[in-house]
Every structure is written in structure tokens, then in C-alpha cells.
Design an enzyme around this catalytic site. Structure first.
Site, PDB file in Angstrom:
ATOM      1  N   GLU A   1     -49.559  16.422  26.939  1.00  0.00           N
ATOM      2  CA  GLU A   1     -50.791  15.642  26.798  1.00  0.00           C
ATOM      3  C   GLU A   1     -50.482  14.149  26.929  1.00  0.00           C
ATOM      4  OE1 GLU A   1     -53.721  16.790  26.650  1.00  0.00           O
ATOM      5  OE2 GLU A   1     -53.422  18.899  26.105  1.00  0.00           O
TER       6      GLU A   1
ATOM      7  N   ARG B   1     -65.560  22.471  17.182  1.00  0.00           N
ATOM      8  CA  ARG B   1     -66.481  23.499  17.690  1.00  0.00           C
ATOM      9  C   ARG B   1     -66.518  24.705  16.770  1.00  0.00           C
ATOM     10  NH1 ARG B   1     -65.851  27.702  20.802  1.00  0.00           N
ATOM     11  NH2 ARG B   1     -63.689  27.262  21.292  1.00  0.00           N
TER      12      ARG B   1
ATOM     13  N   CYS C   1     -55.598  19.980  17.134  1.00  0.00           N
ATOM     14  CA  CYS C   1     -54.467  19.516  17.944  1.00  0.00           C
ATOM     15  C   CYS C   1     -54.600  18.045  18.303  1.00  0.00           C
ATOM     16  CB  CYS C   1     -54.339  20.343  19.217  1.00  0.00           C
ATOM     17  SG  CYS C   1     -53.666  21.985  18.896  1.00  0.00           S
TER      18      CYS C   1
ATOM     19  N   HIS D   1     -49.677  21.231  24.946  1.00  0.00           N
ATOM     20  CA  HIS D   1     -50.449  22.462  24.776  1.00  0.00           C
ATOM     21  C   HIS D   1     -49.812  23.578  25.607  1.00  0.00           C
ATOM     22  CE1 HIS D   1     -54.326  20.716  23.016  1.00  0.00           C
ATOM     23  NE2 HIS D   1     -54.115  21.812  22.322  1.00  0.00           N
TER      24      HIS D   1
HETATM   25  N1  PCA Z   1     -54.668  24.818  18.991  1.00  0.00           N
HETATM   26  C1  PCA Z   1     -55.838  24.163  18.464  1.00  0.00           C
HETATM   27  C2  PCA Z   1     -55.514  23.854  17.027  1.00  0.00           C
HETATM   28  C3  PCA Z   1     -54.291  24.637  16.701  1.00  0.00           C
HETATM   29  C4  PCA Z   1     -53.783  25.128  17.999  1.00  0.00           C
HETATM   30  O1  PCA Z   1     -52.748  25.757  18.171  1.00  0.00           O
HETATM   31  C5  PCA Z   1     -56.258  22.943  19.281  1.00  0.00           C
HETATM   32  O2  PCA Z   1     -55.960  22.897  20.494  1.00  0.00           O
HETATM   33  O3  PCA Z   1     -56.873  22.030  18.742  1.00  0.00           O
END
Ligand code: PCA
Length: 213
Positions: A77, A87, A140, A164
Site C-alpha cells: 500500500e 462497512r 487495515c 494487503h
Molecule cells: N483486513 C481488513 C481488516 C483486517 C484484515 O485483515 C482490512 O482490510 O481493513
């Protein structure tokens, strides 16, 4: 002391597992220089847990990892925004809408990882990857923004960022859907490549990796 702190998240949203935690714990099991800590998928508890982990391990690099269900590849990111708009409720039942991560903080922070170089080495390791320009507005992004704020205010000189990762095939199979997925072993290899790149590359590659939309 571990040189690198990696974090993954607890399962959330009805999932039985979170591949971010599966991958970072597998990485730490294979490397003496990496410590893995699981963060709760909770707006209230995630950042205090992250701060404690940084204080306990004293790392020179922090890489936080989360699941991005539906994404087909590993995505370092680039930008964290000072906005929470949940959400779905978190694991503690909280669902904040349109509040800042840090009151009075800047609108955004950039990752201090060389995201383009990381994408290049992950791809060279045979795993699909691309730069992402939004970590969403859920836990996240909150952890990514909170991490970058912490590094700016309390830990200058410490580098960090967020990645991610896709669903695992087992998650998609259990759900009976056709979402994209990546084996946790491949995700772990991608994170190993990312960590090595972040430790060794100070200046990011000057190559195009932007998005049209
Ligand atoms: N993904 C979520 C929160 C925890 C995770 O593993 C997100 O992308 O916000």
C-alpha cells in the site's frame, strides 16, 4: 531483538482464518530476524497492540499485513488516509463512520517502504503483485495510518508500511465462491521478498506503477 516486526490480523467478517496472520507467522517461524505479532481486528485495540509490539521488539522495520478479500495479488500500500468509515462492525462490535484515525492528523501519510521495488522483487519471486493506492477505510487503513503517524511522531528513523494479501484458496473453497486467491505459501514467499527489499533498498525505483482509476 528482532530486526523486523511483521503483524497480521485475527480472522474477521465471519472467516475462520486470516491469511495475513498465517503468512506472517510462517515467515517468523523460518527467520530469526523476524518477529510476528497478531493484531486484533478492532478499531480500539489494534493500535495500542501495535505500539506495544514496537516497544517490545525494537525493530528497524515494521511491516503490517492484512487480508484484502477479492484482490488477485499481493499489494504493497502506498497511501494511508486519516479516515475511518467501517462497512461492517469490527470484532468488538464497533462500526465507526466518518471519523479520523487521529484527530488533527494530516489527511494522509505515504508508506516509507520502497513499494515499487518491493513489487518488482515479489514478481521476480514468481508471485503476482502490484502497488495499491488505497488500503480502504476499515481496520487495515487505520493500522497503516496509525503506524505511519507513530513513526513520524515517536519513532523517527524507523521505517514501515502496509501490505494487503488475497484470500487463501481454502477460504474461497469454504465459501463456495469464485473469488481470486493465493496459496499462503506463495503469500509468505512474497512477504519474504518484500522484507528483504525493504531492508536493502533505500531509494524506490523510478518506474511507472500508478493507476488510471
Ligand atoms: N483486513 C481488513 C481488516 C483486517 C484484515 O485483515 C482490512 O482490510 O481493513
Amino acid at each position: 531483538m528482532a530486526k523486523v516486526l511483521v503483524t497480521g490480523f485475527a480472522p474477521f467478517g465471519g472467516e475462520a482464518v486470516n491469511p495475513s496472520w498465517q503468512a506472517v507467522s510462517a515467515l517468523a517461524a523460518h527467520r530469526d530476524d523476524v518477529a510476528a505479532v497478531e493484531l486484533p481486528c478492532e478499531f480500539g485495540a489494534s493500535l495500542p497492540t501495535l505500539r506495544q509490539a514496537i516497544e517490545r521488539h525494537g525493530p528497524e522495520l515494521v511491516v503490517c499485513v492484512g487480508q484484502a478479500g477479492g484482490r488477485p495479488d499481493v499489494t504493497p500500500e502506498r497511501v494511508a488516509v486519516n479516515l475511518v468509515d467501517a462497512r461492517i462492525p469490527d470484532n468488538a462490535g464497533a462500526q465507526p463512520v466518518d471519523v479520523p484515525v487521529i484527530d488533527g492528523g494530516p489527511a494522509a501519510y505515504f508508506s516509507s517502504l520502497p513499494v515499487k521495488a518491493c513489487v518488482a522483487t515479489i514478481r521476480a519471486a514468481g508471485v503476482p503483485a502490484s502497488v495499491s493506492h488505497t488500503a480502504g477505510t476499515y481496520v487495515c487503513n487505520q493500522v497503516f495510518y496509525g503506524l505511519m503517524h507513530l513513526l513520524t511522531t515517536d519513532f523517527p528513523g524507523l521505517r514501515g508500511g502496509f501490505v494487503h494479501v488475497p484470500f487463501s484458496p481454502e477460504q474461497v473453497a469454504a465459501a463456495g465462491t469464485a473469488a481470486p486467491s493465493l496459496d499462503v505459501t506463495r503469500t509468505t514467499e512474497a512477504l519474504a521478498a518484500l522484507v528483504d527489499t525493504a531492508l536493502s533498498v533505500a531509494e524506490d525505483l523510478a518506474v511507472p506503477a500508478g493507476a488510471l482509476h
